[in-house]
Design a protein around this motif. Structure first.
Motif, short mmCIF file in Angstrom:
data_model
loop_
_atom_site.label_atom_id
_atom_site.label_comp_id
_atom_site.label_asym_id
_atom_site.label_seq_id
_atom_site.Cartn_x
_atom_site.Cartn_y
_atom_site.Cartn_z
N GLY A 30 0.83 -1.18 -0.10
CA GLY A 30 -0.01 -0.03 -0.03
C GLY A 30 0.94 1.14 -0.03
N THR A 31 0.22 2.57 -0.12
CA THR A 31 0.86 3.63 0.11
C THR A 31 0.61 4.35 1.33
OG1 THR A 31 -1.07 4.62 -1.29
CG2 THR A 31 0.81 3.86 -2.66
N LEU A 32 1.56 5.17 1.49
CA LEU A 32 1.48 6.01 2.75
C LEU A 32 1.27 7.62 2.40
CD1 LEU A 32 2.26 6.11 5.78
CD2 LEU A 32 4.40 7.19 5.40
N ARG A 33 0.06 8.11 2.83
CA ARG A 33 -0.24 9.56 2.24
C ARG A 33 -0.37 10.65 3.40
NH1 ARG A 33 -3.09 8.79 -2.74
NH2 ARG A 33 -2.99 6.55 -3.04
N ASP A 34 0.05 11.71 2.67
CA ASP A 34 0.06 12.95 3.79
C ASP A 34 -1.30 13.27 4.13
OD1 ASP A 34 -1.24 14.03 1.60
OD2 ASP A 34 -0.11 16.06 1.54
N ALA A 35 -2.48 12.51 3.75
CA ALA A 35 -3.83 12.80 4.27
C ALA A 35 -4.67 11.84 3.57
CB ALA A 35 -4.25 14.11 4.09
N ALA A 36 -5.89 11.49 4.09
CA ALA A 36 -6.44 10.45 3.63
C ALA A 36 -6.81 10.54 2.03
CB ALA A 36 -7.83 10.46 4.31
N ASN A 37 -6.18 9.58 1.37
CA ASN A 37 -6.54 9.66 -0.13
C ASN A 37 -5.95 10.97 -0.81
OD1 ASN A 37 -7.04 8.08 -2.43
ND2 ASN A 37 -9.05 9.10 -2.52
#
Length: 225
Positions: free
Chosen positions: A176-183
Motif C-alpha cells: 500500500g501507499t503512505l499518504r499525507d492525508a486520507a487519499n
C-alpha cells in the motif's frame, strides 16, 4: 372575509416562495454538477520521458529507512509521471511499467534530473485544455497538481504531525501507499509483513500511522491491515 383573504394570500405567497426555492435549488444543482464533473476530468498525474538511468526509492532515503528495492530503476525510453518535488534532490514519481503490479510499488522517489520532458496531451489545467509536450517538470517544492485550488497546485504535507499510538504492532497485510492525508499525496509505501504504529485517528477508510521502516508518519488505507 378579510381573514380568509389574508390567509389565502399567505398560502399563495408561501406556495410561490416554495416553488421559487425549489427552482433556485434546481438551478444550483444544474450549475454545480458540471463543475464537479469538470474537476474529476482534469488530469493530475502527467507523464514524462526518462532522461537517464536512475535508481528509484520506495521510501525517502535517509538514515534508518529500510526495505527500498535496490533493483528498482528507470531508464530512457520508459515513462514516469511527476507528482511533486520534495526538494532539489528528490521528486515523487509514478513508474508506468509497475502501475498494474499487485506486488511492486509504482510510486517512488528519484533524482529530479532523471525526469525528462512532458509527453503531453492530458487535460490540464482544465478539462478542455491539452498539456503541451516537451515541458520540463515544475520547479515547485512540496506542491503537486490539484483540481481544487485556484492555481491548480496544492501543498504536500511531507512531515505529517505525530499522533497518539494505540497499537505499536499493527501488521500490514498487503502492499500500500503512505499518504499525507486520507487519499491525498503519496509520501511513501508500506509492504506486507511490516508492522506500523497505529493511532485511533481515522478518516474515510484511512488511518494515521507511524511506519518505522520508512521513518515517517502518514495515512494508510484500512484495507491493508
Amino acid at each position: 372575509m378579510a381573514a380568509g383573504t389574508t390567509l389565502g394570500r399567505v398560502r399563495r405567497w408561501t406556495l410561490r416562495t416554495s416553488v421559487l426555492g425549489l427552482a433556485a435549488g434546481a438551478a444550483f444543482t444544474v450549475t454545480a454538477a458540471p463543475q464537479a464533473t469538470a474537476a474529476r476530468d482534469v488530469a493530475l498525474i502527467l507523464d514524462y520521458t526518462v532522461a537517464k538511468d536512475c535508481r528509484v526509492y520506495e521510501n525517502y532515503p535517509k538514515d534508518g529507512v529500510i526495505g527500498n528495492d535496490p533493483a528498482w530503476r528507470i531508464a530512457p525510453g520508459e515513462v514516469v509521471a511527476w507528482r511533486y518535488n520534495v526538494n532539489g534532490n528528490y521528486a515523487m514519481i509514478s513508474d508506468k511499467k509497475h502501475r498494474s503490479s499487485s506486488t511492486h510499488a509504482w510510486w517512488g522517489f528519484v533524482d529530479p534530473t532523471c525526469i525528462g520532458t512532458s509527453i503531453g496531451g492530458e487535460p490540464f489545467p482544465t478539462p478542455d485544455s491539452s498539456y503541451p509536450a516537451g515541458e520540463p517538470v515544475p520547479q515547485r517544492i512540496l506542491e503537486g497538481r490539484s483540481a481544487v485550488e485556484a492555481d491548480h497546485y496544492r501543498t504536500v504535507d511531507f512531515r505529517v504531525a505525530p499522533g497518539t499510538v494505540v497499537d505499536d504492532r499493527q501488521e500490514i497485510r498487503s502492499k500500500g501507499t503512505l499518504r499525507d492525508a486520507a487519499n491525498r499525496f503519496v509520501i511513501g509505501n508500506v509492504k506486507p509483513g511490516w508492522h506500523v504504529h497505529r493511532t485511533a485517528e481515522r478518516n474515510a477508510g484511512w488511518t494515521k500511522v507511524y511506519v518505522p521502516n520508512a521513518q515517517r508518519w502518514g495515512w494508510v488505507q484500512d484495507i491493508h491491515f
